[in-house]
Design a protein around this motif. Structure first.
Motif, PDB file in Angstrom:
ATOM      1  N   ALA A 299       0.738  -1.236   0.088  1.00  0.00           N
ATOM      2  CA  ALA A 299       0.259   0.148   0.031  1.00  0.00           C
ATOM      3  C   ALA A 299       0.764   1.293   0.121  1.00  0.00           C
ATOM      4  CB  ALA A 299      -1.116  -0.151   1.264  1.00  0.00           C
ATOM      5  N   VAL A 300       1.952   1.189   0.817  1.00  0.00           N
ATOM      6  CA  VAL A 300       2.912   2.446   0.792  1.00  0.00           C
ATOM      7  C   VAL A 300       3.474   2.529  -0.618  1.00  0.00           C
ATOM      8  CG1 VAL A 300       5.223   3.257   1.741  1.00  0.00           C
ATOM      9  CG2 VAL A 300       3.278   2.309   3.269  1.00  0.00           C
ATOM     10  N   ASP A 301       3.634   1.510  -1.152  1.00  0.00           N
ATOM     11  CA  ASP A 301       4.574   1.777  -2.450  1.00  0.00           C
ATOM     12  C   ASP A 301       3.460   2.396  -3.551  1.00  0.00           C
ATOM     13  OD1 ASP A 301       7.003   0.720  -1.556  1.00  0.00           O
ATOM     14  OD2 ASP A 301       6.440  -1.287  -2.466  1.00  0.00           O
ATOM     15  N   ARG A 302       2.332   2.154  -3.579  1.00  0.00           N
ATOM     16  CA  ARG A 302       1.227   2.644  -4.168  1.00  0.00           C
ATOM     17  C   ARG A 302       1.004   4.189  -3.932  1.00  0.00           C
ATOM     18  NH1 ARG A 302      -1.514  -2.600  -4.119  1.00  0.00           N
ATOM     19  NH2 ARG A 302      -1.001  -3.506  -5.948  1.00  0.00           N
ATOM     20  N   LEU A 303       1.009   4.595  -2.798  1.00  0.00           N
ATOM     21  CA  LEU A 303       0.892   5.741  -2.378  1.00  0.00           C
ATOM     22  C   LEU A 303       2.112   6.825  -2.521  1.00  0.00           C
ATOM     23  CD1 LEU A 303      -0.365   8.189  -0.661  1.00  0.00           C
ATOM     24  CD2 LEU A 303       0.782   7.335   1.527  1.00  0.00           C
ATOM     25  N   LEU A 304       3.147   6.319  -2.521  1.00  0.00           N
ATOM     26  CA  LEU A 304       4.520   6.766  -2.779  1.00  0.00           C
ATOM     27  C   LEU A 304       4.804   7.144  -4.190  1.00  0.00           C
ATOM     28  CD1 LEU A 304       6.671   5.946   0.343  1.00  0.00           C
ATOM     29  CD2 LEU A 304       5.248   7.986   0.213  1.00  0.00           C
ATOM     30  N   ALA A 305       4.301   6.321  -5.205  1.00  0.00           N
ATOM     31  CA  ALA A 305       4.378   6.375  -6.351  1.00  0.00           C
ATOM     32  C   ALA A 305       3.729   7.666  -6.916  1.00  0.00           C
ATOM     33  CB  ALA A 305       3.719   5.215  -6.956  1.00  0.00           C
TER      34      ALA A 305
END
Length: 490
Positions: A110-116
């Motif tokens: 989830a974090v990776d998608r947010l920070l992308a």
């Protein structure tokens, strides 16, 4: 205003993820409270749990618990796919070891998608919470790099925050720092939504903050000057409470003690910041161990029990006046249990905050204080028991026959109806507020106890494993109406 509420920790909610979360089960409990005509939902501290899985030993006085993040809400916001959601687990007691190993895997996705593609809401959150978020994220990243070692065991340069070591850590751990900031964004997005939902339903959230921070916390790491240390981040004295009839050796909590002269010299700035944050995320704030502001029990660091401690003078009214200046006068509950001197009682009276009354204590021959209901002041909050007490059914089963008989004489009930008798006595009392643990409304025994002080291994694990009885909300609403605890706004 006469009102009532229910004590129910977030982690005790049912749900498919091994622990209660901020998802649909939380909003369903709000619906239950509204149907039962309750004004308050009291929870325990919501910070990341540290030593002993205790919410009172958190890695931060400001951060939220990643375990409470609901994966279904992350999926609804597009941060997880439906296929990534874990299979539902049977509702059972909390297994913190399993959560520690399993949770970060999905949160990282989830974090990776947010920070992308960071959203404006995320950027705004980081800016608004920068006064604690940056330090907390760095602390957690370093802690992971150190194999989750406690702060006291970190290399000297990191533990003592030498500038070169801190700069290198920020560069080396940049990705991990961003991860922890994003997780906090997820938590507070869901928490704020739950609070807004509860408030729309007429339910107010009663939060709980420990007076002390953890010895393994970003708070101690980033503000060592505010605590009693030797200048090298080693504690000189720690918190606890003295021996009494409930604990022959006292209670050795091990928390850092405040350097109160330094706090006073700064105008209690850190505490004002902490309390402003708490009052922004809760409607009412319960301050644990309130008597510690008048005087506190100091135990030499390295002690194996609390028996060798002594009392030291606290900030007393200087602290009260500073909080009133920052916050105004209301929406605080003072946990004033324990050894209360005339000075503590005077401080509480001057603060104007309601203290706490525990119905079980009224009939426990080990308790030297007077907790009989006919002595309560209106400006108080009465409980059958708290998270630190056995359930009332458990008390009935474990108390001496003499104590149970005394309670039954006073409450005009039989042992079999003692729990209902105590609940009704709480609701009938003159105390402005009555809070009943959900386990007491369900008449559960000792298996539903949340915490046994001075013990480890079996605490903070109880969950509601069965659906609430269909008639319970109506029963609670009827008693709440009978004892005139339904505020006029309803």
């Amino acid at each position: 205003m006469r009102a009532s509420g229910i004590l129910m920790p977030v982690f005790s909610l049912p749900g498919p993820f091994g622990i209660g979360t901020l998802g649909s089960e939380a909003t369903a409990f709000v619906d239950f409270l509204a149907e039962a005509k309750q004004t308050y939902w009291q929870i325990l501290p919501i910070g990341p749990t540290g030593y002993g899985d205790s919410p009172y030993q958190s890695f931060s006085a400001f951060a939220g618990n990643p375990y409470f993040i609901d994966f279904r809400l992350l999926a609804a916001d597009g941060y997880l796919t439906a296929e990534e959601l874990p299979a539902a687990q049977p509702v059972d007691t909390v297994d913190y070891g399993a959560l520690y190993n399993q949770r970060p895997v999905l949160l990282k996705k989830a974090v990776d998608r947010l920070l992308a593609a960071p959203s404006p809401a995320y950027e705004a959150f980081c800016a608004a919470q920068s006064f604690w978020l940056e330090d907390y994220a760095l602390f957690m990243a370093v802690k992971a790099e150190q194999g989750q070692a406690g702060l006291a065991d970190w290399p000297d340069a990191l533990r003592c925050r030498e500038p070169e070591a801190i700069a290198a850590a920020k560069a080396r751990l940049a990705d991990q720092i961003c991860y922890h900031k994003a997780v906090q964004f997820f938590f507070y997005t869901q928490w704020n939504a739950l609070k807004a939902y509860a408030n729309r339903k007429g339910v107010l959230l009663v939060g709980d903050i420990p007076i002390y921070v953890s010895p393994d916390s970003s708070d101690l790491w980033t503000h060592p000057e505010l605590f009693q240390t030797d200048g090298q981040m080693h504690l000189t004295h720690v918190a606890g409470c003295p021996p009494d009839a409930f604990a022959a050796d006292g209670q050795l909590w091990g928390n850092p003690l405040y350097d109160w002269p330094t706090h006073k010299a700064s105008g209690f700035g850190w505490w004002k910041q902490r309390m402003k944050h708490a009052t922004s995320i809760y409607d009412v704030v319960r301050i644990d161990h309130f008597r510690g502001f008048e005087s506190y029990y100091s135990i030499p660091a390295g002690s194996t029990t609390a028996a060798g401690g002594h009392w030291e003078k606290g900030p007393d009214r200087d602290f009260i006046h500073a909080m009133q200046q920052a916050l105004g006068g209301g929406n605080i509950i003072a946990e004033d249990l324990g050894y209360l001197t005339p000075e503590v009682k005077d401080m509480l009276t001057e603060s104007g905050y309601p203290g706490m009354k525990i119905m079980q204590f009224a009939f426990d021959s080990r308790e030297s204080g007077n907790y009989l209901p006919h002595t309560y002041p209106r400006n108080s909050v009465v409980y059958t028991g708290t998270h630190d007490n056995v359930t009332t059914e458990g008390w009935r089963s474990n108390a001496s026959a003499e104590d149970v008989a005394y309670a039954c004489r006073y409450l005009r009930c039989t042992p079999e109806t003692l729990t209902e008798g105590m609940i009704c006595a709480c609701l009938a009392s003159v105390s402005d507020t009555a809070i009943i643990p959900l386990a007491d409304w369900l008449h559960l025994g000792s298996e539903a106890r949340i915490n046994t002080p001075s013990t480890q291994g079996a605490n903070w694990r109880w969950r509601l494993t069965q659906p609430l009885p269909a008639a319970l909300a109506g029963h609670i609403a009827a008693l709440t109406t009978l004892y005139e605890r339904v505020p006029e706004k309803r």
